[in-house]
Enzyme design. Structure first.
Site, PDB file in Angstrom:
ATOM      1  N   ILE A  30       5.704   8.746  -7.499  1.00  0.00           N
ATOM      2  CA  ILE A  30       5.251   7.385  -7.824  1.00  0.00           C
ATOM      3  C   ILE A  30       3.975   7.403  -8.671  1.00  0.00           C
ATOM      4  CG2 ILE A  30       3.708   6.929  -5.846  1.00  0.00           C
ATOM      5  CD1 ILE A  30       5.246   4.297  -5.432  1.00  0.00           C
ATOM      6  N   HIS A  91      -4.136  20.625  -0.365  1.00  0.00           N
ATOM      7  CA  HIS A  91      -3.908  19.326  -1.021  1.00  0.00           C
ATOM      8  C   HIS A  91      -2.603  18.663  -0.609  1.00  0.00           C
ATOM      9  CE1 HIS A  91      -6.733  20.817  -4.436  1.00  0.00           C
ATOM     10  NE2 HIS A  91      -7.417  20.351  -3.410  1.00  0.00           N
ATOM     11  N   GLN A  92      -2.051  19.034   0.553  1.00  0.00           N
ATOM     12  CA  GLN A  92      -0.852  18.327   1.021  1.00  0.00           C
ATOM     13  C   GLN A  92      -1.272  17.008   1.647  1.00  0.00           C
ATOM     14  OE1 GLN A  92       1.620  20.309   3.968  1.00  0.00           O
ATOM     15  NE2 GLN A  92       3.281  18.827   3.684  1.00  0.00           N
ATOM     16  N   HIS A  98       7.769  19.333   0.442  1.00  0.00           N
ATOM     17  CA  HIS A  98       8.242  18.915  -0.881  1.00  0.00           C
ATOM     18  C   HIS A  98       7.704  19.840  -1.951  1.00  0.00           C
ATOM     19  CE1 HIS A  98       4.444  16.820  -0.105  1.00  0.00           C
ATOM     20  NE2 HIS A  98       4.207  16.920  -1.392  1.00  0.00           N
ATOM     21  N   HIS A 100       6.885  20.018  -6.087  1.00  0.00           N
ATOM     22  CA  HIS A 100       6.638  19.227  -7.296  1.00  0.00           C
ATOM     23  C   HIS A 100       7.193  19.966  -8.515  1.00  0.00           C
ATOM     24  CE1 HIS A 100       3.242  16.661  -5.584  1.00  0.00           C
ATOM     25  NE2 HIS A 100       3.264  17.632  -4.697  1.00  0.00           N
TER      26      HIS A 100
HETATM   27  P1  5GP Z   1       1.206  16.145  -1.916  1.00  0.00           P
HETATM   28  O1  5GP Z   1      -0.240  16.015  -2.303  1.00  0.00           O
HETATM   29  O2  5GP Z   1       1.436  15.845  -0.458  1.00  0.00           O
HETATM   30  O3  5GP Z   1       1.781  17.462  -2.353  1.00  0.00           O
HETATM   31  O4  5GP Z   1       1.974  15.102  -2.795  1.00  0.00           O
HETATM   32  C1  5GP Z   1       2.530  13.923  -2.321  1.00  0.00           C
HETATM   33  C2  5GP Z   1       3.066  13.206  -3.542  1.00  0.00           C
HETATM   34  O5  5GP Z   1       3.828  12.110  -3.084  1.00  0.00           O
HETATM   35  C3  5GP Z   1       1.976  12.647  -4.453  1.00  0.00           C
HETATM   36  O6  5GP Z   1       2.104  13.233  -5.741  1.00  0.00           O
HETATM   37  C4  5GP Z   1       2.239  11.154  -4.465  1.00  0.00           C
HETATM   38  O7  5GP Z   1       2.056  10.558  -5.721  1.00  0.00           O
HETATM   39  C5  5GP Z   1       3.682  11.055  -4.002  1.00  0.00           C
HETATM   40  N1  5GP Z   1       3.974   9.824  -3.283  1.00  0.00           N
HETATM   41  C6  5GP Z   1       3.225   9.278  -2.297  1.00  0.00           C
HETATM   42  N2  5GP Z   1       3.792   8.136  -1.865  1.00  0.00           N
HETATM   43  C7  5GP Z   1       4.926   7.975  -2.581  1.00  0.00           C
HETATM   44  C8  5GP Z   1       5.946   6.970  -2.572  1.00  0.00           C
HETATM   45  O8  5GP Z   1       5.930   6.000  -1.821  1.00  0.00           O
HETATM   46  N3  5GP Z   1       6.961   7.126  -3.459  1.00  0.00           N
HETATM   47  C9  5GP Z   1       7.026   8.193  -4.319  1.00  0.00           C
HETATM   48  N4  5GP Z   1       8.054   8.233  -5.151  1.00  0.00           N
HETATM   49  N5  5GP Z   1       6.081   9.152  -4.354  1.00  0.00           N
HETATM   50  C10 5GP Z   1       5.045   9.048  -3.496  1.00  0.00           C
END
Ligand code: 5GP
Length: 134
Positions: A30, A91-92, A98, A100
């Site tokens: 998002i 940074h999770q 997941h 990226h």
């Molecule tokens: P992390 O930092 O945990 O690796 O990344 C989480 C990712 O999830 C972030 O890049 C963030 O933009 C994405 N994200 C968080 N909330 C949502 C959401 O409601 N929908 C989508 N599509 N992505 C999300």
């Protein structure tokens, strides 16, 4: 944030899905680092690399590998970063495993991680510490 991706997989929170199969779900982030930034998640919830079953991890990797050239082509990217953040120190933010897939462009200005060379004997000690646990 624990259940966010479960709701996305179930469709109760909308997402821009790019691919789905029996074990994985892939959708646009998002808040993309670049357009086409995609998240690939196992449908069965794991927190991160530390508890994901090997079969789900392999399914995620298979989907990442399948999608990578199509994302690169669709976005006309020059390269891709494939990244997994684990634990808050890594940074999770969303505690559902997941990966990226981030399109990269020549001159896009994203900085690589900084490194520093090992000191004398340090690499051997570090490697031995890891090997001793295997
Ligand atoms: P992390 O930092 O945990 O690796 O990344 C989480 C990712 O999830 C972030 O890049 C963030 O933009 C994405 N994200 C968080 N909330 C949502 C959401 O409601 N929908 C989508 N599509 N992505 C999300």
């Amino acid at each position: 944030m624990d259940e966010l991706f479960e709701k996305i997989i179930a469709g109760t929170i909308p997402s821009e899905k790019v691919h789905e199969d029996e074990h994985t779900y892939a959708f646009l982030d998002i808040n993309p680092t670049a357009p086409g930034h995609t998240l690939v998640v196992p449908k069965q919830k794991s927190t991160n690399i530390f508890d994901i079953p090997e079969s789900d991890w392999l399914a995620v990797m298979k989907t990442v590998r399948m999608l990578a050239p199509y994302i690169k082509e669709a976005m006309r990217a020059d390269g891709l970063n494939i990244v997994m953040n684990n634990e808050p120190a890594g940074h999770q933010v969303v505690m559902h495993a997941h990966v990226h897939i981030i399109p990269r462009f020549e001159g896009d200005g994203l900085k690589p991680w900084r490194g520093r060379p090992y000191e004398e004997g340090e690499a051997q000690r570090v490697a031995e510490k890891i090997r001793s646990l295997l």
